[in-house]
Design a protein around this motif. Structure first.
Motif, PDB file in Angstrom:
ATOM      1  N   MET A 299      45.190  30.423 -21.920  1.00 39.80           N
ATOM      2  CA  MET A 299      45.606  29.853 -23.327  1.00 39.80           C
ATOM      3  C   MET A 299      44.806  28.589 -23.946  1.00 39.80           C
ATOM      4  O   MET A 299      44.674  28.444 -24.863  1.00 39.80           O
ATOM      5  N   PRO A 302      40.984  30.011 -26.472  1.00 40.52           N
ATOM      6  CA  PRO A 302      40.662  29.958 -27.896  1.00 40.52           C
ATOM      7  C   PRO A 302      40.569  28.422 -28.436  1.00 40.52           C
ATOM      8  O   PRO A 302      39.903  28.323 -29.309  1.00 40.52           O
ATOM      9  N   ASP A 303      41.518  27.759 -28.132  1.00 42.20           N
ATOM     10  CA  ASP A 303      41.602  26.363 -28.962  1.00 42.20           C
ATOM     11  C   ASP A 303      40.288  25.537 -28.438  1.00 42.20           C
ATOM     12  O   ASP A 303      39.732  24.956 -29.164  1.00 42.20           O
ATOM     13  N   ILE A 360      44.083  42.935 -27.620  1.00 41.91           N
ATOM     14  CA  ILE A 360      45.283  43.119 -28.584  1.00 41.91           C
ATOM     15  C   ILE A 360      45.215  41.810 -29.639  1.00 41.91           C
ATOM     16  O   ILE A 360      45.273  41.919 -30.798  1.00 41.91           O
ATOM     17  N   VAL A 361      45.225  40.730 -28.881  1.00 42.52           N
ATOM     18  CA  VAL A 361      45.334  39.408 -29.835  1.00 42.52           C
ATOM     19  C   VAL A 361      44.280  39.150 -30.696  1.00 42.52           C
ATOM     20  O   VAL A 361      43.978  38.720 -31.737  1.00 42.52           O
ATOM     21  N   ALA A 362      43.109  39.686 -30.152  1.00 43.86           N
ATOM     22  CA  ALA A 362      41.653  39.495 -31.011  1.00 43.86           C
ATOM     23  C   ALA A 362      41.753  40.174 -32.241  1.00 43.86           C
ATOM     24  O   ALA A 362      41.459  39.657 -33.296  1.00 43.86           O
ATOM     25  N   ILE A 363      42.643  40.964 -32.401  1.00 44.16           N
ATOM     26  CA  ILE A 363      42.549  42.127 -33.639  1.00 44.16           C
ATOM     27  C   ILE A 363      43.108  40.995 -34.647  1.00 44.16           C
ATOM     28  O   ILE A 363      42.404  41.228 -35.781  1.00 44.16           O
ATOM     29  N   THR A 364      43.989  40.174 -34.599  1.00 42.44           N
ATOM     30  CA  THR A 364      44.562  39.506 -35.814  1.00 42.44           C
ATOM     31  C   THR A 364      43.782  38.129 -35.858  1.00 42.44           C
ATOM     32  O   THR A 364      44.469  37.352 -36.765  1.00 42.44           O
ATOM     33  N   GLN A 365      42.881  37.866 -35.309  1.00 47.05           N
ATOM     34  CA  GLN A 365      42.226  36.624 -35.339  1.00 47.05           C
ATOM     35  C   GLN A 365      41.160  36.579 -36.719  1.00 47.05           C
ATOM     36  O   GLN A 365      40.806  37.624 -37.164  1.00 47.05           O
ATOM     37  N   THR A 366      41.471  35.337 -37.257  1.00 45.41           N
ATOM     38  CA  THR A 366      40.476  35.213 -38.574  1.00 45.41           C
ATOM     39  C   THR A 366      39.232  34.207 -38.354  1.00 45.41           C
ATOM     40  O   THR A 366      38.714  33.880 -39.287  1.00 45.41           O
ATOM     41  N   ARG A 370      37.294  31.729 -32.572  1.00 46.36           N
ATOM     42  CA  ARG A 370      38.465  32.444 -31.665  1.00 46.36           C
ATOM     43  C   ARG A 370      38.364  33.865 -31.398  1.00 46.36           C
ATOM     44  O   ARG A 370      38.780  34.318 -30.426  1.00 46.36           O
ATOM     45  N   TYR A 374      38.734  35.319 -27.553  1.00 50.91           N
ATOM     46  CA  TYR A 374      39.439  36.417 -27.006  1.00 50.91           C
ATOM     47  C   TYR A 374      38.706  37.448 -26.581  1.00 50.91           C
ATOM     48  O   TYR A 374      39.163  38.119 -25.797  1.00 50.91           O
ATOM     49  N   ILE A 490      40.421  49.344 -28.022  1.00 50.07           N
ATOM     50  CA  ILE A 490      40.938  48.427 -29.013  1.00 50.07           C
ATOM     51  C   ILE A 490      39.962  47.309 -29.584  1.00 50.07           C
ATOM     52  O   ILE A 490      39.861  46.930 -30.659  1.00 50.07           O
TER      53      ILE A 490
END
Lengths: 554, 631
Positions: A299, A302-303, A360-366, A370, A374, A490
């Motif tokens: 975790m 990304p930060d 999966i989480v990378a899909i919604t990154q803007t 970040r 992911y 994905i």
């Protein structure tokens, strides 16, 4: 655990493994030539601190860059020399009283780390991207790391044209730690190498010139979580010592496979206790999985990737991963081979959630940084699949993948530093719309990197992924390969989405511009593209090299 | 000697490369380069032929291994050539007729701006066709097969400014693709069955292979042959292919390329000999096409289309003969060679007529041309006599052999096939006499062309008439030369094998019957077109005539069954794609997006939450490890 405790552990371990009882203290033998790569880098880092102290401010930048590049080049030459002397194959050897291994994987990974570091240092040294402030060209690092963001002190430092040239010796220290990490052949050396490369990274994360608050937040998070994971690692080391009565890899391995029966009287109550072995092993594993960014220890990634200065992100993402996977491989193949069947299901689980979670989480990154973070998590999962293969092919495929991945990563983050608007780097994805229309070359290069990340044939990413998945399938982990391929599918979505965004969207009126970098960053990007294409089109030579290097010394 | 084989291909290939890449500066010399290289290839072929004649029948096969094309373990593809008597026959036919047609084209294409390109394509065709016939394995044969397809496409559509030519080229290409798929599947089947696709090993292995597999391979090869040789049901492209320049029709769509299917079947004789069912399908296809082409040829007023129908019908004869097995292989090839002479000659004659008549193709606007173009008349006339089987001329011998072989098949099958071939011979006599009468005899029916120019029929230049004369010699004498002392039979027998069959009637009876039907066919044509004036506008005609004018409704059939059917199929597939596939895909994407959004919330930015997650992860890791040991 206090320092004295560590000290006593160290001496006890030494007595058990090397000195017969009653002997007086004998000076350790150190093979300086075999440790030359590390020694050169550490020496240059110390010199770099002296440069900060004694060389006039105006000349420091040039001196530091020169010193750093020369040191890394010399260390690389030393690695090549050792490999040419056969240390990678038939002369593989354990140096420094059993503390450091000089063998194929160690030399291969050290070579990779050094090459990646030198191109990363080029991005550190880049001074043409930010507009010159008060007549001085500036890089990505804060004018004065100690000044409070937004304070008068900071303004004064900027006005005075200060730059933080300390980043170069910091990077060198970090590189030195990374060189030792995959070569460490006892648990304490492992721990010390971990700290040596991590502490400078915490600092480097904090010194961004722009968005300093975010940068400092990232550094604090990284430090806190890093310390937390180090504690696990250290605890695990203590438990393993309790189990085996030694911290040396070979010694522990001997106890695990039962070839040593002699019990140290001081540890009679714990030695050979499997619970200690399993818990200790799992905790050390966790410490390493934290460094490679595997779910659920990811975790921070990304930060920290987002907050750190982008050149540091590139360096960290590439080199740390190489070093940490190297250490993980050695631990699993040398210390815990007997535990393969106990650890395998757990590693399976980690690999699966890492691949799927990252993708999966990378899909919604803007945010592009970040997104790449992911993506790096997903890639950690792919590499884990190769680690789990538990075969020589598994080792060599992981070595190859690490080489491939690190160059693509450094190159991709170097491109991110180029796309800028008034607020510095324009990392929000919406700003990248239509980039291909305005700067076709930059966008095309980035597209090459993205395709390689996605594992499209003719790029190095494909060769690497193929090697890893093949090794995993041959090693009986077909299930992982299936999950890996699904995750790749994905992941392809968000890589291709960026390409679509760059080439098939209308550019925005207030979109970012692409800065023209100096030859330094250009070299970094060019090397990244070259490696991506060469390893994609003709990977065989490097696969063979990794294959030859894929044997650990015990 | 065997090193010369590659030169056969190299010369025209070089010509194609030079002419197609050379640009405008070669415009003035291009046709000479092309012609000389084609002739060079013929000379090499002649040298090899002489050498071959000097050897015993057993040692005549030459091999040349050029290089390993795809050297993979378990999959050896070589560029290697094999020149035996069968290949040699084709080499001489291709390069010989090819060279003559190159010479003819110098005159015929004189006023065309893109003449250099035309010769480049012709050379490309020669090279590809030679690869096809001298390859020593099916994969290399496939290269030549596709190469001639490409050349054919380029040449049919050579006058691409005409929409009809562009469409015809596309049609030929598409229909041929169907056949090509047959060949590629056949090669795949061979590889899975025999582990190789080189001629020698495949033919050796056929003895130990089940009949079912051989039948499958044979049927796929037949599909390929149908496509390339315009046999029913893949015949529809040949008529339209006449949109190409006439030399192309003569060389590619009459004498050489369209016979590639016959070559394929004869070459694969070992496969077909082991698959009687496949052979039966081959003779059925041949018999049907034989009548189909002949009927279409009777109704066409376009001279080239009438000849195209005739080509289809004559190749039907060859396919039928090839389907008879060892009884017919030799005669199929013999008819192929004689047909190459007289059909090329007929097409060149037709081209010569068009050349003198402002490119008019409608025979109803010809008439009485014999006085104006005597050379064309005589050469065309000899070709005509040859094709109808006038005693003593080439077609008489070769066609007669096929009819005899059909009877020799024996049993009911033999009677049926024999009758069909006889009927075909009668119709051939009819439609060829019709062409002859409408073109060269009767009243002048010339009409000004669209721009109002009156035609002034005249004899063509030397470059065009000389090839016609040479081909006429072949039309007259080739058959007799081949048949005397069974020369051709002895030449080819070592490669194809031969079997006399059981003829229920004597050869003399068959010949007599052939003569009778010949006379009947000519007499009917004379009654309809010689005694009465030919109307300038075609009468409505019977139902059969109208159908034959529309190529026996082949295009209507294809349109209704294939085009409409295909459209329905794609429409339903698109529907399934939109609703079902896209539904699943979009649903997956949406659920992934939703999952991603939810998981993303875990990343809340608080270091404490991250630490908890790590702690939990470590706890699970340890617990799972311990659990694994416990289990």
């Amino acid at each position: 655990m206090s320092a004295t405790a560590v000290h006593s552990l160290w001496t006890t371990a030494g007595e058990v493994t090397t000195a017969a009882p009653g002997d007086r203290f004998t000076a350790p033998t150190i093979e300086y030539a075999q440790l030359a790569p590390v020694l050169i880098v550490v020496g240059a880092a110390v010199l770099g601190i002296l440069v900060e102290a004694f060389v006039p401010r105006r000349a420091r930048y040039t001196t530091q860059v020169f010193l750093t590049v020369v040191a890394i080049a010399a260390a690389f030459a030393a690695v090549i020399g050792l490999a040419a002397d056969g240390y990678a194959t038939k002369n593989a050897h354990i140096a420094a009283m059993g503390a450091v291994a000089v063998d194929g994987p160690a030399l291969f990974l050290q070579g990779t780390i050094l090459l990646v570091s030198v191109v990363s240092v080029f991005t550190f040294a880049e001074r043409r991207l930010d507009p010159a402030s008060h007549g001085t060209r500036v890089d990505s690092f804060a004018a004065q790391a100690g000044s409070v963001p937004g304070s008068d002190g900071e303004k004064a430092a900027v006005k005075a044209g200060f730059t933080t040239t300390e980043v170069f010796p910091l990077a060198l220290f970090s590189v030195a730690g990374m060189l030792v990490f995959p070569a460490a052949n006892d648990l304490l050396t492992l721990f010390i190498a971990l700290e040596v490369f991590s502490l400078p990274l915490y600092l480097l994360c904090a010194v961004a010139r722009r968005k300093r608050l975010m940068s400092q937040e990232a550094a604090v998070k990284y430090f806190l979580l890093g310390a937390f994971s180090s504690a696990f690692l250290l605890f695990g080391i203590a438990l393993l010592y309790g189990y085996a009565g030694t911290v040396s890899y070979a010694g522990i391995a001997n106890v695990v496979d039962g070839s040593v029966q002699q019990i140290d009287p001081a540890l009679a109550s714990t030695m050979g206790n499997d619970a200690l072995l399993l818990i200790g092993g799992a905790m050390i594993l966790m410490g390493l999985l934290f460094k490679v960014g595997a779910v659920p220890f990811h975790m921070w990634t990304p930060d920290v990737y987002q907050g750190a200065p982008t050149p540091v992100t590139g360096f960290m993402a590439a080199a740390t991963k190489v070093a940490a996977f190297g250490a993980l491989l050695r631990l699993l193949y040398v210390v815990l081979p007997g535990l393969t069947w106990d650890l395998r299901p757990v590693m399976w689980g980690v690999a699966i959630v890492t691949m799927l979670g990252g993708a999966i989480v990378a899909i919604t990154q803007t945010d592009i940084k970040r997104l790449l973070a992911y993506s790096s998590i997903a890639h950690a999962g792919f590499i884990l699949a190769g680690v789990i293969a538990a075969s020589p092919e598994g080792i060599s495929s992981v070595l190859f993948y690490l080489g491939v991945y690190s160059f693509v990563t450094v190159g991709a983050f170097a491109v991110v530093t180029l796309v800028r608007d008034a607020g510095g780097e324009a990392t929000h994805l919406s700003k990248w719309a239509g980039l291909g229309r305005r700067s076709p070359l930059t966008a095309a290069v980035f597209a090459v990197f993205l395709l390689s990340f996605a594992g499209i044939p003719l790029t190095s990413g494909f060769s690497g992924k193929f090697a890893v998945f093949k090794a995993a399938a041959d090693g009986g982990a077909s299930g992982l390969v299936v999950v890996g391929v699904i995750s790749s599918a994905i992941a392809a979505f968000f890589y291709i989405r960026v390409i679509v965004l760059m080439f098939f969207s209308e550019p925005k009126a207030d979109g970012p511009t692409v800065a023209v970098p100096s030859p330094l960053t250009m070299t970094t990007i060019a090397v990244g593209v070259a490696v991506t294409l060469v390893l994609g089109l003709a990977p065989q030579y490097f696969l063979d090299l990794a294959g030859q290097a894929g044997v650990f010394v015990r | 000697m065997e090193n010369l084989i590659a030169l056969l291909v190299a010369a025209p290939l070089l010509g194609a490369a030079v002419l197609l890449c050379g640009g405008r500066r070669l415009d003035r010399a291009g046709h000479w380069i092309g012609t000389v290289l084609a002739a060079a290839s013929f000379v090499v072929g002649a040298v090899l032929f002489t050498d071959m004649l000097g050897k015993g029948a057993e040692d005549r096969t030459l091999r040349q291994h050029l290089y390993s094309w795809i050297p993979v373990e378990g999959f050896q593809a070589d560029v290697a050539f094999q020149l035996d008597q069968l290949s040699m026959t084709f080499v001489l036919l291709i390069t010989g007729v090819g060279t003559l047609i190159h010479i003819y084209s110098i005159g015929y294409m004189e006023h065309d701006e893109r003449r250099r390109r035309f010769f480049g394509y012709l050379n490309l065709f020669l090279a590809a066709m030679l690869i096809l016939v001298i390859a020593d394995n099916y994969l290399l044969l496939y290269v030549g097969w596709e190469g001639v397809g490409l050349a054919s496409y380029l040449l049919i559509g050579f006058w691409q400014h005409k929409p009809s030519a562009a469409t015809a080229a596309k049609k030929a290409f598409l229909v041929n693709r169907v056949g090509d798929i047959g060949l590629s599947i056949a090669i795949m089947l061979m590889f899975t069955t025999f582990g190789t696709f080189a001629f020698g090993p495949v033919f050796e292995a056929t003895g130990d292979t089940s009949e079912g597999k051989l039948t499958a391979i044979g049927l796929m090869l037949l599909l390929a042959a149908c496509g390339k040789s315009a046999q029913v049901p893949l015949q529809s492209w040949l008529g339209d292919a006449m949109e190409g320049p006439t030399p192309v029709s003569a060389l590619i769509h009459a004498a050489t390329m369209v016979t590639a299917g016959v070559y394929l079947i004869v070459r694969s004789g070992a496969v077909f000999n082991g698959a009687p069912d496949a052979q039966l399908v081959v003779v059925v296809v041949g018999a049907v096409t034989l009548l189909f082409g002949a009927i279409v040829g009777c109704a066409k007023d376009d001279i080239k289309k009438a000849l195209a129908g005739s080509t289809m019908s004559q190749i039907g004869y060859m396919i039928l003969a090839a389907g008879l097995g060892p009884i017919g292989y030799v005669f199929a090839i013999m008819h192929l060679v004689t047909h190459g002479f007289f059909k090329a000659g007929l097409f060149l004659g037709a081209g010569s007529v068009m050349h003198g008549m402002n490119d008019e193709v409608d025979m109803r606007r010809y008439g009485g041309l014999r006085k104006f173009m005597p050379v064309t008349f005589v050469t065309f006339g000899l070709g005509y006599l040859a094709i109808i089987g006038f005693p003593g001329l080439s077609g008489f011998f070769s066609k007669d052999m096929i009819i005899e072989a059909a009877f020799a098949k024996g049993g009911t099958e033999g009677w049926i096939l024999g009758s069909v071939t006889l009927l075909g011979a009668a119709i051939t006599a009819f439609y060829m006499t019709r062409v002859m009468l409408m073109t060269f005899f009767g009243e002048k029916r010339w009409q000004p062309d669209a721009e109002g120019h009156e035609p002034h029929p005249h004899e063509s230049p030397k470059s065009m008439t000389i090839p016609m004369i040479v081909l006429a010699f072949g039309s007259v004498f080739a058959g007799g030369f081949f048949s005397l002392g069974d020369r051709f039979l002895h030449w080819l027998e070592p490669v194809t094998g031969h079997d006399h069959g059981h003829a229920p009637v004597s050869a003399a009876t068959v010949t007599a019957a052939t003569m009778v039907v010949l006379v009947i066919g000519v007499a009917i044509a004379w009654a309809m077109y010689g005694r009465r004036p030919v109307p300038a506008v075609a009468p409505r005609g019977s139902l059969l005539t109208r159908a034959a004018r529309r190529d026996l409704l082949q295009d209507d059939f294809n349109h209704v069954v294939l085009v409409r059917g295909g459209e329905h199929l794609t429409r339903s597939l698109v529907y399934v794609d939109h609703t079902l596939v896209d539904g699943v895909v979009n649903g997956t994407a949406a659920s992934m997006g939703g999952l991603s959004g939810r998981l993303r919330k875990l990343q809340n930015g608080y270091a404490r939450s991250y630490a908890v997650s790590m702690f939990g992860g470590a706890a699970v890791l340890i617990a799972a490890t311990l659990l694994m040991r416990a289990v």
